[in-house]
Design a protein around this motif. Structure first.
Motif, PDB file in Angstrom:
ATOM      1  N   TRP A  77     135.233 -24.719  24.657  1.00  0.00           N
ATOM      2  CA  TRP A  77     135.038 -24.432  26.079  1.00  0.00           C
ATOM      3  C   TRP A  77     135.019 -22.928  26.279  1.00  0.00           C
ATOM      4  N   GLY A  78     133.868 -22.337  26.070  1.00  0.00           N
ATOM      5  CA  GLY A  78     133.707 -20.902  26.260  1.00  0.00           C
ATOM      6  C   GLY A  78     133.452 -20.183  24.962  1.00  0.00           C
ATOM      7  N   ASN A  79     132.526 -19.233  25.012  1.00  0.00           N
ATOM      8  CA  ASN A  79     132.237 -18.426  23.828  1.00  0.00           C
ATOM      9  C   ASN A  79     131.919 -17.005  24.260  1.00  0.00           C
ATOM     10  N   ALA A  80     131.888 -16.116  23.286  1.00  0.00           N
ATOM     11  CA  ALA A  80     131.687 -14.696  23.564  1.00  0.00           C
ATOM     12  C   ALA A  80     130.321 -14.431  24.193  1.00  0.00           C
ATOM     13  N   THR A  81     129.304 -15.137  23.747  1.00  0.00           N
ATOM     14  CA  THR A  81     127.967 -14.924  24.309  1.00  0.00           C
ATOM     15  C   THR A  81     127.956 -15.246  25.801  1.00  0.00           C
ATOM     16  N   GLY A  82     128.508 -16.384  26.160  1.00  0.00           N
ATOM     17  CA  GLY A  82     128.580 -16.763  27.576  1.00  0.00           C
ATOM     18  C   GLY A  82     129.425 -15.796  28.373  1.00  0.00           C
ATOM     19  N   ALA A  83     130.502 -15.295  27.764  1.00  0.00           N
ATOM     20  CA  ALA A  83     131.391 -14.365  28.453  1.00  0.00           C
ATOM     21  C   ALA A  83     130.695 -13.024  28.713  1.00  0.00           C
ATOM     22  N   VAL A  84     129.923 -12.546  27.740  1.00  0.00           N
ATOM     23  CA  VAL A  84     129.193 -11.289  27.930  1.00  0.00           C
ATOM     24  C   VAL A  84     128.135 -11.467  29.021  1.00  0.00           C
ATOM     25  N   LEU A  85     127.461 -12.596  29.022  1.00  0.00           N
ATOM     26  CA  LEU A  85     126.484 -12.867  30.078  1.00  0.00           C
ATOM     27  C   LEU A  85     127.151 -12.926  31.447  1.00  0.00           C
ATOM     28  N   PHE A  86     128.336 -13.505  31.513  1.00  0.00           N
ATOM     29  CA  PHE A  86     129.117 -13.548  32.752  1.00  0.00           C
ATOM     30  C   PHE A  86     129.398 -12.124  33.241  1.00  0.00           C
ATOM     31  N   LEU A  87     129.850 -11.262  32.336  1.00  0.00           N
ATOM     32  CA  LEU A  87     130.121  -9.871  32.707  1.00  0.00           C
ATOM     33  C   LEU A  87     128.851  -9.156  33.152  1.00  0.00           C
ATOM     34  N   ALA A  88     127.747  -9.425  32.455  1.00  0.00           N
ATOM     35  CA  ALA A  88     126.472  -8.791  32.821  1.00  0.00           C
ATOM     36  C   ALA A  88     126.011  -9.244  34.211  1.00  0.00           C
ATOM     37  N   ARG A  89     126.227 -10.496  34.532  1.00  0.00           N
ATOM     38  CA  ARG A  89     125.866 -10.994  35.865  1.00  0.00           C
ATOM     39  C   ARG A  89     126.718 -10.318  36.940  1.00  0.00           C
ATOM     40  N   ILE A  90     128.003 -10.149  36.662  1.00  0.00           N
ATOM     41  CA  ILE A  90     128.875  -9.457  37.620  1.00  0.00           C
ATOM     42  C   ILE A  90     128.420  -8.012  37.768  1.00  0.00           C
ATOM     43  N   LEU A  91     128.091  -7.368  36.658  1.00  0.00           N
ATOM     44  CA  LEU A  91     127.604  -5.986  36.697  1.00  0.00           C
ATOM     45  C   LEU A  91     126.358  -5.885  37.572  1.00  0.00           C
ATOM     46  N   GLY A  92     125.436  -6.804  37.421  1.00  0.00           N
ATOM     47  CA  GLY A  92     124.238  -6.812  38.257  1.00  0.00           C
ATOM     48  C   GLY A  92     124.586  -6.932  39.727  1.00  0.00           C
ATOM     49  N   ALA A  93     125.552  -7.799  40.045  1.00  0.00           N
ATOM     50  CA  ALA A  93     125.987  -7.957  41.438  1.00  0.00           C
ATOM     51  C   ALA A  93     126.652  -6.688  41.953  1.00  0.00           C
ATOM     52  N   CYS A  94     127.394  -6.018  41.098  1.00  0.00           N
ATOM     53  CA  CYS A  94     128.026  -4.751  41.495  1.00  0.00           C
ATOM     54  C   CYS A  94     126.973  -3.711  41.858  1.00  0.00           C
ATOM     55  N   HIS A  95     125.868  -3.709  41.128  1.00  0.00           N
ATOM     56  CA  HIS A  95     124.770  -2.780  41.441  1.00  0.00           C
ATOM     57  C   HIS A  95     124.079  -3.166  42.754  1.00  0.00           C
ATOM     58  N   ARG A  96     123.979  -4.472  43.017  1.00  0.00           N
ATOM     59  CA  ARG A  96     123.354  -4.920  44.263  1.00  0.00           C
ATOM     60  C   ARG A  96     124.245  -4.696  45.473  1.00  0.00           C
ATOM     61  N   TYR A  97     125.575  -4.761  45.264  1.00  0.00           N
ATOM     62  CA  TYR A  97     126.536  -4.649  46.365  1.00  0.00           C
ATOM     63  C   TYR A  97     127.583  -3.575  46.068  1.00  0.00           C
ATOM     64  N   PRO A  98     127.178  -2.314  45.935  1.00  0.00           N
ATOM     65  CA  PRO A  98     128.112  -1.265  45.512  1.00  0.00           C
ATOM     66  C   PRO A  98     129.247  -0.996  46.501  1.00  0.00           C
ATOM     67  N   ARG A  99     129.048  -1.306  47.764  1.00  0.00           N
ATOM     68  CA  ARG A  99     130.101  -1.048  48.761  1.00  0.00           C
ATOM     69  C   ARG A  99     130.958  -2.274  49.049  1.00  0.00           C
ATOM     70  N   SER A 100     130.561  -3.408  48.533  1.00  0.00           N
ATOM     71  CA  SER A 100     131.334  -4.642  48.747  1.00  0.00           C
ATOM     72  C   SER A 100     132.545  -4.659  47.831  1.00  0.00           C
ATOM     73  N   ILE A 101     133.515  -5.455  48.211  1.00  0.00           N
ATOM     74  CA  ILE A 101     134.749  -5.576  47.433  1.00  0.00           C
ATOM     75  C   ILE A 101     134.656  -6.782  46.497  1.00  0.00           C
ATOM     76  N   VAL A 102     135.045  -6.568  45.269  1.00  0.00           N
ATOM     77  CA  VAL A 102     135.090  -7.643  44.271  1.00  0.00           C
ATOM     78  C   VAL A 102     136.358  -8.454  44.520  1.00  0.00           C
ATOM     79  N   ARG A 103     136.208  -9.770  44.518  1.00  0.00           N
ATOM     80  CA  ARG A 103     137.354 -10.668  44.633  1.00  0.00           C
ATOM     81  C   ARG A 103     137.386 -11.560  43.406  1.00  0.00           C
ATOM     82  N   VAL A 104     138.550 -11.627  42.774  1.00  0.00           N
ATOM     83  CA  VAL A 104     138.722 -12.442  41.585  1.00  0.00           C
ATOM     84  C   VAL A 104     139.853 -13.422  41.836  1.00  0.00           C
ATOM     85  N   SER A 105     139.574 -14.685  41.615  1.00  0.00           N
ATOM     86  CA  SER A 105     140.652 -15.680  41.666  1.00  0.00           C
ATOM     87  C   SER A 105     140.741 -16.321  40.293  1.00  0.00           C
ATOM     88  N   TYR A 106     141.959 -16.781  39.982  1.00  0.00           N
ATOM     89  CA  TYR A 106     142.219 -17.329  38.659  1.00  0.00           C
ATOM     90  C   TYR A 106     143.023 -18.580  38.814  1.00  0.00           C
TER      91      TYR A 106
END
Length: 106
Positions: A77-106
């Motif tokens: 359940w989960g691998n490094a490739t998927g995790a890197v893609l997850f981070l890359a998707r978040i990075l893309g969103a950060c570029h699209r919404y630079p003034r928005s606040i990131v919210r993380v729930s766990y």
């Protein structure tokens, strides 16, 4: 369990089974892992994620231990490739919404 990340119109989640990788490579102040991004602007989180992805790339090219499969979850359940893609998707969103606040729930 999973990490759920929201910023602007973006929302994504990924298993916490690869938390070791996240904690090793994502750091802000005394916080590590995806949780370290919580409350940051997209601009700030984007810089942190860029550094993390660069570090992961460098680690994957290591002669001593090439690749990132050592972060793969033993239960499948989960691998490094998927995790890197997850981070890359978040990075893309950060570029699209630079003034928005990131919210993380766990």
């Amino acid at each position: 369990m999973s990490y759920d990340v929201d910023i602007g119109e973006f929302s994504a989640g990924y298993t916490s089974n690869v938390a070791t990788m996240f904690h090793k490579h994502i750091r802000h102040g005394d916080k590590t892992g995806v949780q370290a991004l919580d409350g940051l602007t997209g601009r700030t989180a984007g810089v942190i994620l860029s550094h993390a992805i660069e570090a992961l790339h460098a680690e994957s090219c290591s002669y001593e231990r090439p690749g990132l499969s050592h972060y793969d979850s033993p239960n499948g359940w989960g691998n490094a490739t998927g995790a890197v893609l997850f981070l890359a998707r978040i990075l893309g969103a950060c570029h699209r919404y630079p003034r928005s606040i990131v919210r993380v729930s766990y």
